[in-house]
Design an enzyme around this catalytic site. Structure first.
Site, PDB file in Angstrom:
ATOM      1  N   GLY A  42       0.880  -1.078  -0.053  1.00 42.73           N
ATOM      2  CA  GLY A  42      -0.002  -0.271   0.312  1.00 42.73           C
ATOM      3  C   GLY A  42       0.881   1.146  -0.432  1.00 42.73           C
ATOM      4  O   GLY A  42       2.156   1.171  -0.042  1.00 42.73           O
ATOM      5  N   GLY A  69      -3.579  -2.718  -2.250  1.00 40.72           N
ATOM      6  CA  GLY A  69      -2.589  -2.400  -2.162  1.00 40.72           C
ATOM      7  C   GLY A  69      -2.173  -2.962  -3.847  1.00 40.72           C
ATOM      8  O   GLY A  69      -2.630  -4.049  -4.672  1.00 40.72           O
ATOM      9  N   ASN A 112      -4.275 -10.481  15.214  1.00 40.06           N
ATOM     10  CA  ASN A 112      -3.031 -12.678  14.719  1.00 40.06           C
ATOM     11  C   ASN A 112      -1.407 -11.158  14.793  1.00 40.06           C
ATOM     12  O   ASN A 112      -0.685 -12.155  15.115  1.00 40.06           O
ATOM     13  CB  ASN A 112      -3.251 -12.467  13.511  1.00 40.06           C
ATOM     14  CG  ASN A 112      -4.468 -13.327  13.504  1.00 40.06           C
ATOM     15  OD1 ASN A 112      -4.568 -14.446  14.797  1.00 40.06           O
ATOM     16  ND2 ASN A 112      -5.611 -13.442  12.491  1.00 40.06           N
ATOM     17  N   TYR A 116     -14.526   1.055   9.661  1.00 43.07           N
ATOM     18  CA  TYR A 116     -13.268   2.370   9.661  1.00 43.07           C
ATOM     19  C   TYR A 116     -12.789   2.548  11.070  1.00 43.07           C
ATOM     20  O   TYR A 116     -11.988   1.869  11.667  1.00 43.07           O
ATOM     21  CB  TYR A 116     -12.675   2.627   7.919  1.00 43.07           C
ATOM     22  CG  TYR A 116     -11.641   3.157   8.568  1.00 43.07           C
ATOM     23  CD1 TYR A 116     -10.833   2.090   8.087  1.00 43.07           C
ATOM     24  CD2 TYR A 116     -11.237   4.944   8.601  1.00 43.07           C
ATOM     25  CE1 TYR A 116      -9.208   2.329   8.062  1.00 43.07           C
ATOM     26  CE2 TYR A 116     -10.035   5.275   8.959  1.00 43.07           C
ATOM     27  CZ  TYR A 116      -8.959   4.269   8.282  1.00 43.07           C
ATOM     28  OH  TYR A 116      -7.234   4.345   7.956  1.00 43.07           O
ATOM     29  N   LYS A 175     -10.224   0.798  13.564  1.00 45.92           N
ATOM     30  CA  LYS A 175      -9.464   1.373  14.445  1.00 45.92           C
ATOM     31  C   LYS A 175      -9.405   1.202  15.887  1.00 45.92           C
ATOM     32  O   LYS A 175      -8.555   1.012  17.067  1.00 45.92           O
ATOM     33  CB  LYS A 175      -9.113   2.232  13.420  1.00 45.92           C
ATOM     34  CG  LYS A 175      -9.121   2.204  12.590  1.00 45.92           C
ATOM     35  CD  LYS A 175      -7.331   1.223  12.137  1.00 45.92           C
ATOM     36  CE  LYS A 175      -7.111   2.057  10.775  1.00 45.92           C
ATOM     37  NZ  LYS A 175      -5.701   0.938  10.481  1.00 45.92           N
TER      38      LYS A 175
END
Length: 326
Positions: free
Chosen positions: A12, A38, A101, A147, A151
């Site tokens: 990205g 990306g 993860n 979004y 975050k």
């Protein structure tokens, strides 16, 4: 001493510049990306280097990296309104499962991890400029919630891994950033304005153009992130340029730069679109001895030259509209 670094979202815009920085500092880089947003062209210049390797992998699935790992830079996430409105579930999953993860990998390897949060955690702010202590004004069920809340969750689970598991964590809150390797069709104000100018189309400004943004050149941002990684500070830090400008004035700056005679077209303000964005960077100044160096006029010239150098068919095929002046 050379370190081994994992960069997620490496193909990205920001991830690719981080790969460049770590290579420049003499470190080995493992780049990871599922390429959903990306582009391998952003990192193809690194493939020939022995200290660089690429894993085509989705971080929402279990991550296995053999051998030593010193740092993890978790930058995998759709970051533009066009992307996260189109792939909302993936956006939530990479912020939640992907971060989980990466934190699990950091714990297993004894690695320090820096996660990329955003000024969007402040939502449509009621405090101006935004300090790290401000908790935000976010609509969790609005279109941007996928979004914003991804975050916010990322920050929470990162702090939990720090306090419960003792993982070394860093959190950067990134404000509007621009520079080469942005996508012309990513829905953000700067590439959208330049793309429209290159195609000779009117520039789309949502609302009356009085809403403000603060634009930071990518090299400045990467420097701030690098300093934060190497610091001892575990709480969130704003990294951005506090030089605030209205979107109407910003569109006029782009017009002056491109020499175009097109008009500004005003459209209704999208739901939950923030009216103000300006970072308080007092912490970055005091803790990291960091502040932006590149002026907007200088950075815009470099960025415009980059977009103009792309093949003509690339910017001609971009969508004629975008969804937010993020």
């Amino acid at each position: 001493m050379s370190k081994r670094v994992l960069v997620t979202g490496a193909a990205g815009f920001l991830g690719s510049h981080l790969c460049d920085r770590f290579i420049k500092e003499g470190h080995s880089v493992i780049a990871m990306d599922n390429l959903i947003t990306g582009d391998l062209r952003n990192i193809e210049h690194l493939f020939k280097l022995p200290q660089f390797e690429f894993y085509h992998h989705d971080v929402t699935k279990f991550i296995h990296i053999p051998g030593q790992l010193d740092y993890i830079m978790h930058f995998a996430s759709p970051a533009s309104p066009i992307d996260y409105l189109k792939i909302p579930i993936q956006t939530l999953k990479v912020g939640a499962m992907g971060t989980h993860n990466c934190l699990g990998l950091a714990k297993a390897k004894g690695a320090r991890i820096l996660v990329a949060s955003t000024s969007e955690v402040y939502g449509d702010p009621l405090v101006h400029p935004q300090t790290e202590e401000y908790w935000g004004n976010v609509n969790p069920v609005g279109p941007r919630g996928v979004y914003d809340e991804a975050k916010r969750y990322m920050e929470s689970i990162t702090m939990a891994y720090n306090s419960f598991h003792g993982v070394e964590t860093r959190i950067v809150r990134i404000f509007n950033t621009y520079g080469p390797r942005m996508r012309l069709n990513d829905g953000r104000a700067l590439p959208a304005f330049i793309g429209q100018a290159l195609r000779g189309e009117d520039m789309t400004v949502f609302g009356d153009g009085s809403q403000t943004r603060s634009f930071c050149y990518v090299d400045d941002l990467v420097e701030g992130i690098y300093r934060l990684l190497l610091s001892d500070y575990k709480l969130p830090v704003n990294i951005g340029n506090p030089n605030e400008i209205s979107l109407k004035d910003f569109a006029e700056e782009i017009l002056a730069l491109t020499g175009d005679k097109v008009k500004i077209a005003y459209k209704p303000l999208p739901v939950d679109d923030p009216k103000q964005r300006k970072p308080d960077i007092s912490k970055a100044k005091s803790i990291l001895n960091w502040e932006p160096k590149v002026s907007r006029s200088e950075g815009l010239k470099i960025t415009y030259d980059y977009f103009k150098s792309l093949p003509e068919e690339e910017w001609k095929k971009q969508p004629k509209e975008f969804v937010s002046n993020k």
